[in-house]
Design an enzyme around this catalytic site. Sequence first.
Site, PDB file in Angstrom:
ATOM      1  N   GLU A 164     170.078  99.785  70.899  1.00  0.00           N
ATOM      2  CA  GLU A 164     169.400  99.500  69.635  1.00  0.00           C
ATOM      3  C   GLU A 164     167.924  99.177  69.907  1.00  0.00           C
ATOM      4  OE1 GLU A 164     170.405  99.946  66.457  1.00  0.00           O
ATOM      5  OE2 GLU A 164     168.262  99.621  66.360  1.00  0.00           O
ATOM      6  N   LYS A 223     166.725 102.102  77.542  1.00  0.00           N
ATOM      7  CA  LYS A 223     166.562 100.861  76.774  1.00  0.00           C
ATOM      8  C   LYS A 223     165.805  99.815  77.589  1.00  0.00           C
ATOM      9  CE  LYS A 223     166.729  97.702  73.887  1.00  0.00           C
ATOM     10  NZ  LYS A 223     165.991  97.680  72.646  1.00  0.00           N
ATOM     11  N   CYS A 279     164.939  89.461  74.177  1.00  0.00           N
ATOM     12  CA  CYS A 279     165.085  90.721  74.922  1.00  0.00           C
ATOM     13  C   CYS A 279     164.133  90.921  76.096  1.00  0.00           C
ATOM     14  CB  CYS A 279     164.927  91.891  73.953  1.00  0.00           C
ATOM     15  SG  CYS A 279     166.246  91.966  72.754  1.00  0.00           S
TER      16      CYS A 279
HETATM   17  P1  NAD Z   1     173.532  87.440  69.423  1.00  0.00           P
HETATM   18  O1  NAD Z   1     173.713  86.348  70.401  1.00  0.00           O
HETATM   19  O2  NAD Z   1     172.739  87.208  68.178  1.00  0.00           O
HETATM   20  O3  NAD Z   1     174.978  87.957  68.949  1.00  0.00           O
HETATM   21  C1  NAD Z   1     176.024  88.244  69.831  1.00  0.00           C
HETATM   22  C2  NAD Z   1     177.334  87.820  69.174  1.00  0.00           C
HETATM   23  O4  NAD Z   1     178.417  88.275  69.993  1.00  0.00           O
HETATM   24  C3  NAD Z   1     177.506  86.312  69.032  1.00  0.00           C
HETATM   25  O5  NAD Z   1     177.711  85.972  67.668  1.00  0.00           O
HETATM   26  C4  NAD Z   1     178.745  86.004  69.894  1.00  0.00           C
HETATM   27  O6  NAD Z   1     179.568  84.980  69.337  1.00  0.00           O
HETATM   28  C5  NAD Z   1     179.463  87.328  69.871  1.00  0.00           C
HETATM   29  N1  NAD Z   1     180.418  87.496  70.960  1.00  0.00           N
HETATM   30  C6  NAD Z   1     180.242  87.266  72.283  1.00  0.00           C
HETATM   31  N2  NAD Z   1     181.364  87.579  72.969  1.00  0.00           N
HETATM   32  C7  NAD Z   1     182.267  88.027  72.066  1.00  0.00           C
HETATM   33  C8  NAD Z   1     183.591  88.518  72.161  1.00  0.00           C
HETATM   34  N3  NAD Z   1     184.199  88.631  73.342  1.00  0.00           N
HETATM   35  N4  NAD Z   1     184.226  88.876  71.038  1.00  0.00           N
HETATM   36  C9  NAD Z   1     183.612  88.780  69.830  1.00  0.00           C
HETATM   37  N5  NAD Z   1     182.343  88.338  69.681  1.00  0.00           N
HETATM   38  C10 NAD Z   1     181.673  87.966  70.782  1.00  0.00           C
HETATM   39  O7  NAD Z   1     172.930  88.672  70.232  1.00  0.00           O
HETATM   40  P2  NAD Z   1     172.015  89.862  69.659  1.00  0.00           P
HETATM   41  O8  NAD Z   1     170.602  89.411  69.563  1.00  0.00           O
HETATM   42  O9  NAD Z   1     172.679  90.456  68.476  1.00  0.00           O
HETATM   43  O10 NAD Z   1     172.075  90.876  70.875  1.00  0.00           O
HETATM   44  C11 NAD Z   1     173.243  91.623  71.153  1.00  0.00           C
HETATM   45  C12 NAD Z   1     172.891  92.692  72.170  1.00  0.00           C
HETATM   46  O11 NAD Z   1     171.930  93.591  71.611  1.00  0.00           O
HETATM   47  C13 NAD Z   1     172.279  92.172  73.463  1.00  0.00           C
HETATM   48  O12 NAD Z   1     172.722  92.967  74.531  1.00  0.00           O
HETATM   49  C14 NAD Z   1     170.793  92.382  73.252  1.00  0.00           C
HETATM   50  O13 NAD Z   1     170.089  92.548  74.453  1.00  0.00           O
HETATM   51  C15 NAD Z   1     170.768  93.665  72.445  1.00  0.00           C
HETATM   52  N6  NAD Z   1     169.592  93.835  71.584  1.00  0.00           N
HETATM   53  C16 NAD Z   1     169.092  92.775  70.876  1.00  0.00           C
HETATM   54  C17 NAD Z   1     168.003  92.975  70.030  1.00  0.00           C
HETATM   55  C18 NAD Z   1     167.424  91.835  69.227  1.00  0.00           C
HETATM   56  O14 NAD Z   1     166.364  92.020  68.648  1.00  0.00           O
HETATM   57  N7  NAD Z   1     168.068  90.684  69.148  1.00  0.00           N
HETATM   58  C19 NAD Z   1     167.442  94.241  69.898  1.00  0.00           C
HETATM   59  C20 NAD Z   1     167.986  95.292  70.620  1.00  0.00           C
HETATM   60  C21 NAD Z   1     169.068  95.070  71.460  1.00  0.00           C
HETATM   61  C1  UDX Z   2     161.752  93.863  71.058  1.00  0.00           C
HETATM   62  C2  UDX Z   2     161.437  95.362  70.966  1.00  0.00           C
HETATM   63  O1  UDX Z   2     160.221  95.537  70.241  1.00  0.00           O
HETATM   64  C3  UDX Z   2     162.578  96.089  70.285  1.00  0.00           C
HETATM   65  O2  UDX Z   2     162.332  97.493  70.280  1.00  0.00           O
HETATM   66  C4  UDX Z   2     163.860  95.808  71.032  1.00  0.00           C
HETATM   67  O3  UDX Z   2     164.954  96.436  70.397  1.00  0.00           O
HETATM   68  C5  UDX Z   2     164.116  94.307  71.116  1.00  0.00           C
HETATM   69  O4  UDX Z   2     162.980  93.668  71.730  1.00  0.00           O
HETATM   70  P1  UDX Z   2     161.649  91.829  69.361  1.00  0.00           P
HETATM   71  O5  UDX Z   2     161.741  91.003  70.595  1.00  0.00           O
HETATM   72  O6  UDX Z   2     162.590  91.560  68.247  1.00  0.00           O
HETATM   73  O7  UDX Z   2     161.828  93.374  69.725  1.00  0.00           O
HETATM   74  O8  UDX Z   2     160.177  91.702  68.744  1.00  0.00           O
HETATM   75  P2  UDX Z   2     158.747  92.321  69.172  1.00  0.00           P
HETATM   76  O9  UDX Z   2     158.056  92.724  67.940  1.00  0.00           O
HETATM   77  O10 UDX Z   2     158.861  93.336  70.227  1.00  0.00           O
HETATM   78  O11 UDX Z   2     157.989  91.047  69.742  1.00  0.00           O
HETATM   79  C6  UDX Z   2     158.378  90.427  70.961  1.00  0.00           C
HETATM   80  C7  UDX Z   2     157.398  89.326  71.319  1.00  0.00           C
HETATM   81  O12 UDX Z   2     156.140  89.871  71.677  1.00  0.00           O
HETATM   82  C8  UDX Z   2     157.121  88.364  70.162  1.00  0.00           C
HETATM   83  O13 UDX Z   2     157.016  87.054  70.660  1.00  0.00           O
HETATM   84  C9  UDX Z   2     155.793  88.840  69.627  1.00  0.00           C
HETATM   85  O14 UDX Z   2     155.076  87.826  68.967  1.00  0.00           O
HETATM   86  C10 UDX Z   2     155.105  89.268  70.919  1.00  0.00           C
HETATM   87  N1  UDX Z   2     154.038  90.263  70.720  1.00  0.00           N
HETATM   88  C11 UDX Z   2     154.328  91.481  70.178  1.00  0.00           C
HETATM   89  C12 UDX Z   2     152.743  89.976  71.154  1.00  0.00           C
HETATM   90  O15 UDX Z   2     152.475  88.898  71.661  1.00  0.00           O
HETATM   91  N2  UDX Z   2     151.775  90.943  70.995  1.00  0.00           N
HETATM   92  C13 UDX Z   2     152.033  92.164  70.459  1.00  0.00           C
HETATM   93  O16 UDX Z   2     151.097  92.986  70.369  1.00  0.00           O
HETATM   94  C14 UDX Z   2     153.355  92.440  70.031  1.00  0.00           C
END
Ligand code: NAD
Ligand code: UDX
Length: 471
Positions: A164, A223, A279
């Site tokens: 994602e 990713k 992330c």
């Molecule tokens: P999060 O912590 O918000 O959510 C993860 C959820 O999974 C939690 O609610 C947890 O309770 C649940 N969970 C864990 N183990 C479980 C199990 N065995 N069965 C059922 N539920 C379970 O995490 P997130 O931010 O949504 O990130 C999820 C993944 O996506 C990570 O690998 C992260 O690196 C990736 N990702 C995150 C972002 C972002 O912006 N947060 C963007 C892109 C990718």
């Molecule tokens: C990031 C990636 O952008 C996204 O594609 C991936 O799926 C998850 O990780 P996110 O962490 O949600 O997303 O936010 P992002 O907008 O990337 O910002 C990350 C951090 O960098 C924040 O603290 C933001 O304030 C900072 N940032 C971003 C800067 O300091 N300068 C910039 O120019 C952009």
Amino acid sequence: MNKKISNICCIGAGYVGGPTMAVIAHKCRNINVTVVDINEQRIREWNSENLENLPVYEPGLNEIVQDRRGKNLFFSTDIAEAIHKSEMIFISVNTPTKTYGIGKGMAADLKFVELCARTIGDEANGDKIVVEKSTLPVRTAESIRTILKSAGSKYEFEILSNPEFLAEGTAVADLYNPDRVLIGGDNTDAGKQAVDSLVNIYATWVPRERIITTNVWSSELSKLTANAFLAQRISSINAVSALCEKTGANVDEVASAIGADSRIGKKFLKSSVGFGGSCFQKDILNMVYLCRYFGIPEVADYWEQIIKLNDYQKSRFSRQIINSLFNTVSGKKISFLGWAFKKDTNDTRESPAIYVACDLLTDRAEIHIYDPKVRAEQISKDVKYLLEQRGFGKTETDELAALLHVYTEPYPAMDKAHAVAVLTEWDEFCTYDWKKIYENMKKPAFVFDGRNILDRDYLEKTGFNVKCVGG
Ligand code: NAD
Ligand code: UDX
């Protein structure tokens, strides 16, 4: 492998699972989408009548959840049932940095992913397509396949990688209109059919030319690489900000000048107190770990420097506050505008505000915080966790955390303050009556703009001492 998908489920109802599945349910009315989680409170919040109580704040999300929930979007703790009825299962659980054992502090902790694979293996009642949505180290699909096979199930599993790319704060817009969707699958007939099934779901609203298909390993590695490149740009401009402070160049002007080159581009060149979020740091550390594991330390060192520079940027900001306030902040009221790691989210994971607060608390400052979306309990939890990580015992941690004060209104948070520090770029901070704020602060009054969002000239004319990142 059955190509017709009528029911999907997503294990993990977090910042990715919740919004991603809500958008799929919104765009594909003929598919039932169930999001499951072991965290009962989270599921209760997703099902909450009052949409303000959803566990994830994202602009536009409440409306979609309201529209689809109970129709073709469901939130549940019954993981087994969701697996039984779904032809396609997304794994979207957290993959944090390991805090123990081999790879501690570097490698991704895959215990939650492994548990999902075991549960799917045990509960499967038919062939299933398993989709890695979590960010995972390259070749994780191999482990998932081994676990699924060893469950002794008589059914077939296809493993796809579909990382994602949404960013928090713009998740719904990113999901509606992604730059690309990436799907990795096996080059076998069954693998290609599984890829097609997932392509067809996204193709409901994403133009085909933006749906990229690759092999599984390329998808997994893309990713980590995308996040490393994005974070690298921020560390690069932040490195330049330190040079600007020494030379009188203006980092925003430099960013704008270099960003005009179409080969460089404008985005992700905003100098700041440092990047946060769940992330960037985690994924780069994971990349560094993989490079060391595969015996390429030169490459590991290259990527690791991004994190080192980011740590330097955060601590430089704290030092600047202390130095400017005559080398002592003890007993001084320092107001924080913002706690979330960026605007338009309630997520605080790895927020630079936590690091700066702990630095200042260690010097016995009193920190008064206002953030439009973050709750007081979260702020206290964040600070206590980091102080304990830094080696403070329970008593001292509690004493320092008692110096935190959290407000639900901005102006009282800045009343009689010695300094205001902007830690998050929330738009509303630019609309405040800064003359009034100045009048009610101790003099000399300081503003430390860690996001370079305020009108510096105006603040200086008002009487503030202003420090921005980069000068
Ligand atoms: P999060 O912590 O918000 O959510 C993860 C959820 O999974 C939690 O609610 C947890 O309770 C649940 N969970 C864990 N183990 C479980 C199990 N065995 N069965 C059922 N539920 C379970 O995490 P997130 O931010 O949504 O990130 C999820 C993944 O996506 C990570 O690998 C992260 O690196 C990736 N990702 C995150 C972002 C972002 O912006 N947060 C963007 C892109 C990718
Ligand atoms: C990031 C990636 O952008 C996204 O594609 C991936 O799926 C998850 O990780 P996110 O962490 O949600 O997303 O936010 P992002 O907008 O990337 O910002 C990350 C951090 O960098 C924040 O603290 C933001 O304030 C900072 N940032 C971003 C800067 O300091 N300068 C910039 O120019 C952009």
